[in-house]
Enzyme design. Sequence first.
Site, PDB file in Angstrom:
ATOM      1  CG  ASP A   1      -2.115  -0.883   1.081  1.00 46.86           C
ATOM      2  OD1 ASP A   1      -2.359  -1.349  -0.042  1.00 46.86           O
ATOM      3  OD2 ASP A   1      -2.811  -1.122   2.094  1.00 46.86           O
TER       4      ASP A   1
ATOM      5  CE  LYS B   1      -8.474   0.134  -2.892  1.00 50.40           C
ATOM      6  NZ  LYS B   1      -7.599  -1.003  -2.572  1.00 50.40           N
TER       7      LYS B   1
ATOM      8  CG  MET C   1      -8.771   7.434   6.156  1.00 50.60           C
ATOM      9  SD  MET C   1      -9.490   5.967   5.385  1.00 50.60           S
ATOM     10  CE  MET C   1     -10.253   5.129   6.773  1.00 50.60           C
TER      11      MET C   1
END
Length: 492
Positions: free
Chosen positions: A36, A58, A167
Amino acid sequence: MTVAKVYLIGAGPGDPELITVKGRRILERADAILYDHLAPDALLALAPAPAERLYVGKKKSAHAFSQEEICGMLIDRARRGLTVARLKGGDPFLFGRGGEEAEALAAAGIPFEVVPGVTTPLGLAAYSGVPLTHREHTSAVTFVTGHAVNAIDWNKLGQAETLVIFMGLTTFSEIARALIASGRAADTPAMAVRWATRPDQETVTGTLATLPELIAARGMKPPATIVVGEVVRLREKLNWYESLPLFGQRIVVTRAREQADALAARLEALGAHAIELPTIEIRPAADPAPLDHAIANLASYDWLIFTSATGVRCFVERLDRSVFDWRSLRARICAIGPATRAAIEALHLKVNLMGVEYVAEGLVAAFADFDLAGKKILLPRAAVARDLVPVELTRRGAQVDVVEAYRTVMPDDAPARAAEVFAHKPDWITFTSSSTVQNFVAAAGAGALEGVKVASIGPVTSKTASDLGIQVTAEATKFTVDGLVEAILRTR
């Protein structure tokens, strides 16, 4: 058909040393790593050289592959008999979509194993001085994702004692308003941390009411995690990491790849970001015959002098290739300094002599009380080196056989690597030999160091730098890696 196993591995919050022992062991034997955005490069280097390394990360609005495609790649590689490491930032099962990937593997009949990682909030808490629980402040912690604000019932979460928001950086203004509207006090301490546990860790502290504006004023960008709660007040007392003396300093290490770890580890323990830029590469002697001849006649020497740990290693490699061993040695052994001495003693050999100053002059001075007339001395060393030692010992009546044990050259990728590193000016560069200085200038030019502080391991290296138009900021008084670090600390 042989089906191997897929390992869903938590890479930890950013500091590569925070990976688990089990995760490291699996990476060291992996055939393929699918990693990642938040997986540290240092962990990718643990895998064998032939292993496939495929980025499947991502970032917001930038997905290398869809989740379905990633699951398909894991299954495909396992069915081809490969040991697959799925390396994910933090922990696979905490907002890491590890559960979805495990489900896909289970449905396909692929054996898998989950290797937990230090999740970001735990790393963040440790490295920012904010314990998520504390007997006097909180006994409950709530983890929540903040990228879909309207999907969360903030009335239920508003009174959570410690709230950790993943996030949620770009949506925190909305989140803060929702929390205050749900009854959370506007002056509740809050903080945002970007790149937690790394030397470029960035922390902004405020309150639930002020933090959104502080984030905007700082220009902070994802990835970042937010903590809301009374425990944030403890940061003033417990912020050990950002208080380290070299925290946030970007320091370039120019030693050879196999030698860089020792210096890099010392710098990173002090909070620095050590950037490896090898300007020398150690290669075998161009012609090993003179060294092999000296080894065949090892019993004839009275003294064996080593001027570097690399010289010890390369000498031993040729000795091991020969029909001889240490039983041929009757000579006393001299080492130029402590690192060389340690390399010799690691072979269970005794060092009879070492200079007070760890340079050629100190080595010559160490022989002051010895009668060298008619003595045979073997000096295996680099192809290019100062001639002070053989000249002075010969002048005192010794027969000195200087043989090439290794040579140093500039790595082929040094110019490209230098351009990459200096695209964003570091704070310091370290030079541990004249060769590191000369090769850096050949690769990048002395002008690249404008505005960069220069640390030298000693006067010989400093003179080479000066001759090339480089001003030395800090010079070690003890000519060792530890002395070099001490010089930086004195001058920072």
